[in-house]
Motif scaffolding. Structure first.
Motif, PDB file in Angstrom:
ATOM      1  N   ALA A 125      77.192  33.035  12.822  1.00 44.37           N
ATOM      2  CA  ALA A 125      78.700  34.020  11.972  1.00 44.37           C
ATOM      3  C   ALA A 125      78.328  35.066  11.543  1.00 44.37           C
ATOM      4  N   ARG A 126      77.042  35.454  10.855  1.00 46.17           N
ATOM      5  CA  ARG A 126      76.748  36.221   9.674  1.00 46.17           C
ATOM      6  C   ARG A 126      75.667  37.013  10.717  1.00 46.17           C
ATOM      7  N   MET A 127      75.031  36.545  11.185  1.00 45.98           N
ATOM      8  CA  MET A 127      74.672  37.446  11.743  1.00 45.98           C
ATOM      9  C   MET A 127      74.948  37.701  13.167  1.00 45.98           C
ATOM     10  N   ALA A 128      76.245  37.267  13.643  1.00 49.34           N
ATOM     11  CA  ALA A 128      77.559  38.026  14.845  1.00 49.34           C
ATOM     12  C   ALA A 128      77.988  39.540  14.028  1.00 49.34           C
ATOM     13  N   SER A 129      77.998  39.511  12.974  1.00 46.20           N
ATOM     14  CA  SER A 129      78.529  40.201  11.250  1.00 46.20           C
ATOM     15  C   SER A 129      77.263  41.260  11.473  1.00 46.20           C
ATOM     16  N   TRP A 130      76.590  41.924  12.124  1.00 45.44           N
ATOM     17  CA  TRP A 130      75.352  42.219  11.108  1.00 45.44           C
ATOM     18  C   TRP A 130      75.264  42.781  12.585  1.00 45.44           C
ATOM     19  N   LEU A 131      75.982  42.722  13.482  1.00 41.99           N
ATOM     20  CA  LEU A 131      75.880  43.785  15.387  1.00 41.99           C
ATOM     21  C   LEU A 131      76.631  45.237  15.172  1.00 41.99           C
ATOM     22  N   ARG A 132      76.394  45.913  15.639  1.00 47.75           N
ATOM     23  CA  ARG A 132      77.116  47.278  16.243  1.00 47.75           C
ATOM     24  C   ARG A 132      77.864  46.783  16.921  1.00 47.75           C
ATOM     25  N   PRO A 133      79.086  47.417  16.978  1.00 50.20           N
ATOM     26  CA  PRO A 133      80.435  47.074  18.528  1.00 50.20           C
ATOM     27  C   PRO A 133      79.438  47.097  19.681  1.00 50.20           C
ATOM     28  N   GLY A 134      79.684  46.150  20.507  1.00 49.86           N
ATOM     29  CA  GLY A 134      78.931  46.266  21.386  1.00 49.86           C
ATOM     30  C   GLY A 134      77.298  45.182  21.374  1.00 49.86           C
ATOM     31  N   GLY A 135      77.001  45.228  20.323  1.00 45.28           N
ATOM     32  CA  GLY A 135      75.352  44.397  20.383  1.00 45.28           C
ATOM     33  C   GLY A 135      75.618  42.906  20.537  1.00 45.28           C
ATOM     34  N   TRP A 136      74.041  42.670  20.589  1.00 46.98           N
ATOM     35  CA  TRP A 136      74.537  41.590  21.801  1.00 46.98           C
ATOM     36  C   TRP A 136      73.320  40.351  20.204  1.00 46.98           C
ATOM     37  N   LEU A 137      73.636  38.904  19.962  1.00 48.73           N
ATOM     38  CA  LEU A 137      73.301  38.223  19.512  1.00 48.73           C
ATOM     39  C   LEU A 137      72.615  37.262  20.620  1.00 48.73           C
ATOM     40  N   PHE A 138      71.436  36.654  20.418  1.00 46.02           N
ATOM     41  CA  PHE A 138      70.796  36.325  21.295  1.00 46.02           C
ATOM     42  C   PHE A 138      69.680  35.344  20.742  1.00 46.02           C
ATOM     43  N   ILE A 139      69.988  33.907  21.015  1.00 46.66           N
ATOM     44  CA  ILE A 139      69.390  32.715  20.738  1.00 46.66           C
ATOM     45  C   ILE A 139      69.098  31.572  21.000  1.00 46.66           C
ATOM     46  N   GLU A 140      68.182  31.004  20.853  1.00 43.50           N
ATOM     47  CA  GLU A 140      67.450  30.265  21.632  1.00 43.50           C
ATOM     48  C   GLU A 140      66.623  28.907  20.656  1.00 43.50           C
ATOM     49  N   SER A 141      67.527  27.769  21.437  1.00 40.88           N
ATOM     50  CA  SER A 141      67.979  26.583  20.477  1.00 40.88           C
ATOM     51  C   SER A 141      66.479  25.400  21.684  1.00 40.88           C
ATOM     52  N   ALA A 142      66.485  24.316  21.224  1.00 44.84           N
ATOM     53  CA  ALA A 142      65.705  23.144  21.511  1.00 44.84           C
ATOM     54  C   ALA A 142      67.281  21.598  21.978  1.00 44.84           C
ATOM     55  N   SER A 143      66.613  20.832  22.857  1.00 47.84           N
ATOM     56  CA  SER A 143      66.869  19.688  22.158  1.00 47.84           C
ATOM     57  C   SER A 143      66.149  19.036  22.859  1.00 47.84           C
ATOM     58  N   LEU A 181      79.131  27.519  23.072  1.00 45.46           N
ATOM     59  CA  LEU A 181      80.830  27.635  22.539  1.00 45.46           C
ATOM     60  C   LEU A 181      80.334  27.977  21.190  1.00 45.46           C
ATOM     61  N   PRO A 182      79.344  27.590  20.312  1.00 45.24           N
ATOM     62  CA  PRO A 182      79.737  28.063  19.152  1.00 45.24           C
ATOM     63  C   PRO A 182      78.971  29.822  18.859  1.00 45.24           C
ATOM     64  N   LEU A 183      78.440  30.793  20.005  1.00 49.43           N
ATOM     65  CA  LEU A 183      79.042  32.256  20.034  1.00 49.43           C
ATOM     66  C   LEU A 183      80.606  32.127  20.087  1.00 49.43           C
ATOM     67  N   GLU A 184      80.911  31.377  21.089  1.00 48.36           N
ATOM     68  CA  GLU A 184      82.349  32.348  21.351  1.00 48.36           C
ATOM     69  C   GLU A 184      83.223  31.269  19.662  1.00 48.36           C
ATOM     70  N   ARG A 185      82.521  31.075  19.331  1.00 48.44           N
ATOM     71  CA  ARG A 185      83.759  30.279  18.332  1.00 48.44           C
ATOM     72  C   ARG A 185      83.096  31.351  17.021  1.00 48.44           C
ATOM     73  N   ALA A 186      82.831  32.237  17.234  1.00 48.60           N
ATOM     74  CA  ALA A 186      81.779  33.351  16.127  1.00 48.60           C
ATOM     75  C   ALA A 186      82.851  34.470  16.749  1.00 48.60           C
ATOM     76  N   GLY A 187      83.643  34.809  17.620  1.00 46.21           N
ATOM     77  CA  GLY A 187      84.085  36.032  17.890  1.00 46.21           C
ATOM     78  C   GLY A 187      83.585  36.511  18.625  1.00 46.21           C
TER      79      GLY A 187
END
Length: 259
Positions: A125-143, A181-187
């Motif tokens: 959520a902190r990283m999402a707040s650093w985006l400009r309007p219209g900006g993209w957060l792109f994360i990669e995670s592993a299982s 889902l976590p990205l959606e919860r971050a708005g």
């Protein structure tokens, strides 16, 4: 409960062994990362942030797309990132869990970072707040998927790797399966995912990387009786054998756009 360590306290981030492990990681996962970066329409002038830049390959690719002066590469350890400054990329020592925003960005990317953070969704959520309007957060995670391992020794070694990383670092080895889902919860909007499961054939870069990553926990695991050295040596031999093939590492890319 065992005391949880930060990644820099758990891994010697300045060791040559870690440098080689990171280069293997880049060789394996960069094609997937770069292909997904094509989704976001980056062009000259797009402001980009690479969180947990490691050995720097993604930051260099972002510089090719957006211009080096538009790219900021951060990490808690800058041991392998000095060459980026020669390209004009801004390199900053930065702890994404506590430090303030390093700017506002059109794209923020982090690969295999949130997995190792206890408060990963708050950091997201902190990283999402650093985006400009219209900006993209792109994360990669592993299982990790030890239950899919084709041999007992590699199943045991991956179970041990997952357990030690969970207990010692706070890694969540299945959180990636919740995305987006976590990205959606971050708005964020327009959230989506793509998964990749590569074959770990003995002697391949992925098998070599899994061996090198398991060695990070070897001493602790053997000393505490979680696994025997004989079991680990058997797993290492399989990771080097061309007759071995396994599918037990899932990478999930996920993205969302700030309104």
């Amino acid at each position: 409960m065992p005391q949880v360590l930060g990644w820099n306290d758990f891994v010697d981030t300045e060791a040559q062994e870690e440098y080689r492990r990171l280069h293997l990681l880049e060789r394996i996962f960069d094609p997937f990362t770069f292909r997904n970066l094509d989704r976001f329409g980056l062009r000259t002038g797009s402001r980009c942030l690479e969180v947990g830049a490691g050995a720097g390959s993604v930051a260099r690719h972002l510089a090719e797309l957006a211009g080096p002066e538009q790219v900021t590469a951060t990490d808690v350890s800058l041991a392998f990132l000095t060459p980026l400054t020669e390209l004009g990329i801004q390199v900053r020592q930065h702890d994404v869990t506590t430090d303030g925003p390093p700017g506002e960005f059109d794209l923020i990317h982090a690969r295999f970072v949130l997995d190792h953070l206890r408060d990963r969704e708050a950091v997201l959520a902190r990283m999402a707040s650093w985006l400009r309007p219209g900006g993209w957060l792109f994360i990669e995670s592993a299982s990790t998927l030890p239950e899919l391992s084709s041999r007992q020794a590699t199943r045991r070694s991956m179970e041990t790797l997952s357990r030690v990383m969970t207990e010692q670092v706070g890694t969540h080895t299945t959180w990636a399966r919740q995305l987006p889902l976590p990205l959606e919860r971050a708005g964020l909007l327009d959230c989506d995912t793509e998964g990749q499961m590569l074959p770990a054939r003995g002697g391949s870069p992925l098998a070599s990387w899994l061996k090198a990553t398991t060695k990070l926990v070897e001493a602790h695991a053997v000393d505490t009786g979680l696994i025997t050295r004989h079991e680990l040596e058997e797993a290492y031999e399989l990771y080097e054998s061309p007759d071995f093939l396994d599918y037990s590492w899932l990478t999930i890319a996920a993205w969302g756009r700030r309104p």
